[in-house]
Design a protein around this motif. Structure first.
Motif, PDB file in Angstrom:
ATOM      1  N   VAL A   1       0.875  -1.165   0.000  1.00 56.37           N
ATOM      2  CA  VAL A   1       0.000   0.000   0.000  1.00 56.37           C
ATOM      3  C   VAL A   1       0.919   1.222   0.000  1.00 56.37           C
ATOM      4  CG1 VAL A   1      -0.243   0.001   2.537  1.00 56.37           C
ATOM      5  CG2 VAL A   1      -1.924   1.185   1.119  1.00 56.37           C
ATOM      6  N   ASP A   2       0.641   2.156  -0.924  1.00 60.11           N
ATOM      7  CA  ASP A   2       1.452   3.370  -0.992  1.00 60.11           C
ATOM      8  C   ASP A   2       1.274   4.162   0.294  1.00 60.11           C
ATOM      9  OD1 ASP A   2       1.930   2.544  -3.571  1.00 60.11           O
ATOM     10  OD2 ASP A   2       0.907   4.231  -4.528  1.00 60.11           O
ATOM     11  N   ASN A   3       2.384   4.620   0.865  1.00 60.73           N
ATOM     12  CA  ASN A   3       2.301   5.472   2.044  1.00 60.73           C
ATOM     13  C   ASN A   3       1.890   6.866   1.613  1.00 60.73           C
ATOM     14  OD1 ASN A   3       3.122   3.332   3.603  1.00 60.73           O
ATOM     15  ND2 ASN A   3       5.247   3.967   3.688  1.00 60.73           N
TER      16      ASN A   3
ATOM     17  N   LEU B   1       2.090  -5.524   2.733  1.00 62.88           N
ATOM     18  CA  LEU B   1       0.954  -6.135   3.426  1.00 62.88           C
ATOM     19  C   LEU B   1       1.007  -7.657   3.355  1.00 62.88           C
ATOM     20  CD1 LEU B   1      -1.949  -3.812   2.224  1.00 62.88           C
ATOM     21  CD2 LEU B   1      -0.624  -3.680   4.333  1.00 62.88           C
ATOM     22  N   SER B   2       1.529  -8.181   2.240  1.00 65.04           N
ATOM     23  CA  SER B   2       1.599  -9.618   2.038  1.00 65.04           C
ATOM     24  C   SER B   2       2.718  -9.912   1.040  1.00 65.04           C
ATOM     25  CB  SER B   2       0.256 -10.120   1.503  1.00 65.04           C
ATOM     26  OG  SER B   2       0.311 -11.489   1.220  1.00 65.04           O
ATOM     27  N   ARG B   3       3.369 -11.053   1.195  1.00 70.04           N
ATOM     28  CA  ARG B   3       4.431 -11.459   0.272  1.00 70.04           C
ATOM     29  C   ARG B   3       4.423 -12.979   0.173  1.00 70.04           C
ATOM     30  NH1 ARG B   3       9.010 -13.479   2.733  1.00 70.04           N
ATOM     31  NH2 ARG B   3       8.980 -13.391   4.990  1.00 70.04           N
ATOM     32  N   SER B   4       5.031 -13.490  -0.892  1.00 66.41           N
ATOM     33  CA  SER B   4       5.088 -14.941  -1.053  1.00 66.41           C
ATOM     34  C   SER B   4       6.447 -15.343  -1.607  1.00 66.41           C
ATOM     35  CB  SER B   4       3.974 -15.403  -1.987  1.00 66.41           C
ATOM     36  OG  SER B   4       4.164 -14.860  -3.270  1.00 66.41           O
ATOM     37  N   PRO B   5       6.844 -16.596  -1.384  1.00 68.26           N
ATOM     38  CA  PRO B   5       8.115 -17.082  -1.916  1.00 68.26           C
ATOM     39  C   PRO B   5       8.115 -17.089  -3.447  1.00 68.26           C
ATOM     40  CG  PRO B   5       7.180 -18.645  -0.335  1.00 68.26           C
ATOM     41  CD  PRO B   5       6.147 -17.613  -0.612  1.00 68.26           C
TER      42      PRO B   5
END
Length: 108
Positions: A20-22, A49-53
């Motif tokens: 999300v852009d600050n 907010l979320s990340r994946s391998p």
């Protein structure tokens, strides 16, 4: 993005990163508030907010070098076509690939 999608409930896959852009408000020395699009090609700071391998060439999976809640820098063109503004909180969300993140500003 669909109107009923809650970005906070999204689960990223295959090396994707949801940021999300600050909020950024820039004021010139003369006191004029500059809009976000007043600059040319610029970098944006956002929060993961979320990340994946992601998958390496040798078939192994590896985590990106940043974590959820880290502040990261990416190009304003990052996530091109995968950017939307939430109608309720008016924040800009981007779905990037892990390698579109250029730097970690504030690792949590």
């Amino acid at each position: 993005m669909g109107q009923n999608v809650d970005p906070k409930k999204m689960l990223t896959v295959n090396g994707s990163v949801l940021v999300v852009d600050n909020a950024k408000e820039e004021v010139s020395t003369g006191g004029i508030v500059l809009p976000d699009n007043a600059e040319g090609d610029r970098m944006i700071c956002g929060t993961v907010l979320s990340r994946s391998p992601f998958l390496l060439e040798d078939g192994r999976w590896m985590d990106p070098p940043f974590k959820t809640n880290d502040k990261v820098i990416y190009s304003m063109h990052g996530g091109a076509g995968n950017t939307w503004v939430d109608q309720l909180d008016t924040r800009t969300y981007r779905l990037l690939k892990w390698n579109e993140v250029l730097a970690v500003v504030d690792a949590q």
